[in-house]
Design a protein around this motif. Structure first.
Motif, PDB file in Angstrom:
ATOM      1  N   LYS A 126       0.846  -1.186   0.000  1.00 35.98           N
ATOM      2  CA  LYS A 126       0.000   0.000   0.000  1.00 35.98           C
ATOM      3  C   LYS A 126       0.886   1.241   0.000  1.00 35.98           C
ATOM      4  CE  LYS A 126      -4.041   1.798   2.525  1.00 35.98           C
ATOM      5  NZ  LYS A 126      -4.880   1.626   3.741  1.00 35.98           N
ATOM      6  N   PRO A 127       0.603   2.236  -0.845  1.00 31.65           N
ATOM      7  CA  PRO A 127       1.505   3.388  -0.961  1.00 31.65           C
ATOM      8  C   PRO A 127       1.858   4.075   0.349  1.00 31.65           C
ATOM      9  CG  PRO A 127      -0.061   3.406  -2.761  1.00 31.65           C
ATOM     10  CD  PRO A 127      -0.481   2.287  -1.845  1.00 31.65           C
ATOM     11  N   ASP A 128       0.936   4.115   1.315  1.00 31.17           N
ATOM     12  CA  ASP A 128       1.265   4.770   2.586  1.00 31.17           C
ATOM     13  C   ASP A 128       2.094   3.880   3.513  1.00 31.17           C
ATOM     14  OD1 ASP A 128      -0.508   2.944   3.708  1.00 31.17           O
ATOM     15  OD2 ASP A 128      -1.999   4.433   4.299  1.00 31.17           O
ATOM     16  N   GLY A 129       2.405   2.647   3.072  1.00 34.63           N
ATOM     17  CA  GLY A 129       3.265   1.747   3.831  1.00 34.63           C
ATOM     18  C   GLY A 129       2.609   1.042   4.988  1.00 34.63           C
ATOM     19  N   THR A 166      -3.456   1.165  -4.501  1.00 36.84           N
ATOM     20  CA  THR A 166      -3.514   2.568  -4.110  1.00 36.84           C
ATOM     21  C   THR A 166      -3.880   2.599  -2.634  1.00 36.84           C
ATOM     22  OG1 THR A 166      -5.881   2.882  -4.559  1.00 36.84           O
ATOM     23  CG2 THR A 166      -4.362   3.119  -6.426  1.00 36.84           C
ATOM     24  N   ASP A 167      -3.920   3.771  -2.052  1.00 35.71           N
ATOM     25  CA  ASP A 167      -4.322   3.866  -0.646  1.00 35.71           C
ATOM     26  C   ASP A 167      -5.790   3.513  -0.454  1.00 35.71           C
ATOM     27  OD1 ASP A 167      -1.832   4.545   0.397  1.00 35.71           O
ATOM     28  OD2 ASP A 167      -2.133   6.685   0.047  1.00 35.71           O
ATOM     29  N   ASN A 168      -6.549   3.497  -1.536  1.00 36.84           N
ATOM     30  CA  ASN A 168      -7.974   3.195  -1.446  1.00 36.84           C
ATOM     31  C   ASN A 168      -8.314   1.742  -1.783  1.00 36.84           C
ATOM     32  OD1 ASN A 168      -8.835   5.956  -0.891  1.00 36.84           O
ATOM     33  ND2 ASN A 168      -8.284   6.400  -3.011  1.00 36.84           N
ATOM     34  N   TYR A 169      -7.670   1.203  -2.829  1.00 36.16           N
ATOM     35  CA  TYR A 169      -8.110  -0.085  -3.359  1.00 36.16           C
ATOM     36  C   TYR A 169      -6.944  -0.961  -3.812  1.00 36.16           C
ATOM     37  CZ  TYR A 169     -12.630   2.269  -3.456  1.00 36.16           C
ATOM     38  OH  TYR A 169     -13.764   2.954  -3.104  1.00 36.16           O
ATOM     39  N   ILE A 170      -7.279  -2.231  -4.022  1.00 38.54           N
ATOM     40  CA  ILE A 170      -6.385  -3.240  -4.586  1.00 38.54           C
ATOM     41  C   ILE A 170      -6.932  -3.606  -5.961  1.00 38.54           C
ATOM     42  CG2 ILE A 170      -5.485  -5.584  -4.340  1.00 38.54           C
ATOM     43  CD1 ILE A 170      -6.082  -5.215  -1.255  1.00 38.54           C
ATOM     44  N   TYR A 171      -6.113  -3.439  -7.005  1.00 35.08           N
ATOM     45  CA  TYR A 171      -6.524  -3.730  -8.383  1.00 35.08           C
ATOM     46  C   TYR A 171      -5.763  -4.966  -8.851  1.00 35.08           C
ATOM     47  CZ  TYR A 171      -8.259   1.121  -8.386  1.00 35.08           C
ATOM     48  OH  TYR A 171      -8.908   2.294  -8.101  1.00 35.08           O
ATOM     49  N   MET A 172      -6.485  -6.025  -9.196  1.00 35.71           N
ATOM     50  CA  MET A 172      -5.856  -7.275  -9.602  1.00 35.71           C
ATOM     51  C   MET A 172      -6.157  -7.569 -11.064  1.00 35.71           C
ATOM     52  SD  MET A 172      -6.463  -9.669  -6.245  1.00 35.71           S
ATOM     53  CE  MET A 172      -8.245  -9.535  -6.364  1.00 35.71           C
ATOM     54  N   LEU A 173      -5.107  -7.914 -11.802  1.00 34.06           N
ATOM     55  CA  LEU A 173      -5.228  -8.265 -13.213  1.00 34.06           C
ATOM     56  C   LEU A 173      -5.317  -9.785 -13.324  1.00 34.06           C
ATOM     57  CD1 LEU A 173      -5.182  -7.628 -16.215  1.00 34.06           C
ATOM     58  CD2 LEU A 173      -2.683  -7.471 -16.067  1.00 34.06           C
ATOM     59  N   ASN A 174      -6.455 -10.268 -13.792  1.00 32.63           N
ATOM     60  CA  ASN A 174      -6.745 -11.700 -13.780  1.00 32.63           C
ATOM     61  C   ASN A 174      -7.089 -12.206 -15.187  1.00 32.63           C
ATOM     62  OD1 ASN A 174      -6.479 -11.385 -11.030  1.00 32.63           O
ATOM     63  ND2 ASN A 174      -8.664 -11.480 -10.600  1.00 32.63           N
ATOM     64  N   MET A 177     -10.713  -4.739  -5.122  1.00 36.39           N
ATOM     65  CA  MET A 177     -11.083  -5.006  -3.736  1.00 36.39           C
ATOM     66  C   MET A 177     -10.697  -3.805  -2.890  1.00 36.39           C
ATOM     67  SD  MET A 177      -9.462  -8.839  -3.315  1.00 36.39           S
ATOM     68  CE  MET A 177     -10.040  -8.964  -1.618  1.00 36.39           C
ATOM     69  N   ASP A 178     -11.298  -3.703  -1.704  1.00 32.39           N
ATOM     70  CA  ASP A 178     -10.804  -2.713  -0.755  1.00 32.39           C
ATOM     71  C   ASP A 178      -9.823  -3.389   0.203  1.00 32.39           C
ATOM     72  OD1 ASP A 178     -12.285  -4.004   1.246  1.00 32.39           O
ATOM     73  OD2 ASP A 178     -13.908  -2.534   1.226  1.00 32.39           O
ATOM     74  N   TRP A 179      -9.247  -2.600   1.103  1.00 35.36           N
ATOM     75  CA  TRP A 179      -8.228  -3.143   2.008  1.00 35.36           C
ATOM     76  C   TRP A 179      -8.824  -3.918   3.174  1.00 35.36           C
ATOM     77  CZ3 TRP A 179      -3.204  -3.656   1.058  1.00 35.36           C
ATOM     78  CH2 TRP A 179      -2.663  -2.917   0.002  1.00 35.36           C
ATOM     79  N   GLU A 180     -10.142  -4.026   3.221  1.00 35.64           N
ATOM     80  CA  GLU A 180     -10.810  -4.915   4.175  1.00 35.64           C
ATOM     81  C   GLU A 180     -11.134  -6.259   3.544  1.00 35.64           C
ATOM     82  OE1 GLU A 180     -11.144  -4.093   7.379  1.00 35.64           O
ATOM     83  OE2 GLU A 180     -10.060  -2.280   6.804  1.00 35.64           O
TER      84      GLU A 180
END
Length: 307
Positions: free
Chosen positions: A174-177, A229-237, A255-258
């Protein structure tokens, strides 16, 4: 405990608009470097530099690399456990500005990413010992910390190498670490950790088709890349048979980070790589719909109001 996720609030088929790619050799992946440059990685160590967002070719350069990563304006290229740091000079050439050693391996550790100023992280693979899912190295004192568990132990495999190939995975910070995510290639498992390595969510993507529970290298190719990104996870499938696409289609899953499913874009291209620009509200990618490599741009600006 594994969380089973099945339903997408947004699930849609899209036909992408093609943007011609100069020097459209087969493209393997792409990364955004700083605010106004895009790197396209191809065969034989060729890296092509494009302007962003207008996607005009600036130059090509050949470099030695196997794993790649970007931190702001700095490109990380890894080979045989050594990470070289590159920056663009005034002539738009990538110039090595330093390096550090993270492992002694015959081939590669894969993509290396930064957790903080001293700690770097990379996913486990067949070049590395043990059965931990990821490894963290402190480049200041050289200390290692390994953690994470694979979805199953290697007992049913004849060789540890076979086990690690079957459970190939990538990792994105995640960009904010504050967190990182591990996504598997041949089985629909996603693990989300905080920066200290505590498992927050173990997610099984339990939707059809191809909702396999055990990996099969001759079977279903689920996942090939993650952008965070700090908001979401983007997966290439790719969602098809490996090792090469039989039909021109792929999916981008958000997806979100939850660990909650948000969006599935079903695309009429085989997509090699994407970058996400939430400020502009777009996903930019490269791929092929049967007529050679090209760029595309997917508008997601309306998506955030829905999510």
């Amino acid at each position: 405990m594994v969380e089973y996720k099945t339903v997408f609030p947004v699930d849609t088929c899209l036909s992408l608009r093609e943007i011609p790619m100069q020097e459209n050799l087969r493209s393997l992946s792409l990364l955004r470097l700083g605010d106004n440059r895009l790197l396209v990685f191809g065969d034989y160590g060729i890296v092509r530099l494009y302007s962003y967002p207008d996607l005009e070719l600036i130059r090509s350069q050949q470099l030695v690399y196997r794993g790649t990563g970007v931190i702001g304006n700095e490109l990380l290229l890894e080979s045989q456990g050594t990470v070289d740091k590159y920056r663009l000079n005034t002539k738009d050439s990538l110039v090595c500005t330093g390096s550090f050693k993270i492992a002694m391996v015959p081939y590669s550790t894969g993509s290396v990413q930064r957790l903080d100023v001293e700690r770097y992280i990379f996913a486990d693979n067949y070049d590395l010992d043990g059965v931990s899912e990821y490894h963290v190295i402190n480049i200041k004192d050289g200390s290692w910390q390994s953690g994470g568990e694979y979805p199953e132990p290697p007992a049913r495999f004849k060789r540890l190498r076979d086990f690690k190939l079957a459970y190939a995975h990538d990792l994105s910070v995640k960009p904010d670490g504050s967190a990182f995510v591990v996504s598997y290639s041949y089985v629909r498992r996603v693990h989300i950790y905080n920066a200290d390595g505590q498992l927050l969510h173990a997610v099984k993507l339990d939707y059809a088709p191809g909702n396999n529970n055990l990996p099969d290298l001759n079977g279903y190719w689920h996942h090939m890349g993650t952008v965070t990104t700090d908001n979401y996870i983007y997966m290439l499938n790719p969602e098809q048979q490996p090792p090469s696409p039989q039909t021109a289609h792929s999916e981008i899953v958000i997806m979100d980070w939850e660990g909650n499913l948000k969006v599935r874009y079903r695309l009429d291209w085989f997509v090699n790589g994407i970058i996400v620009d939430e400020a502009r509200g777009v996903i930019v990618g490269c791929g092929d719909k049967g007529q050679g490599a090209a760029f595309f741009e997917l508008n997601i600006s309306d998506l955030f109001s829905i999510l």
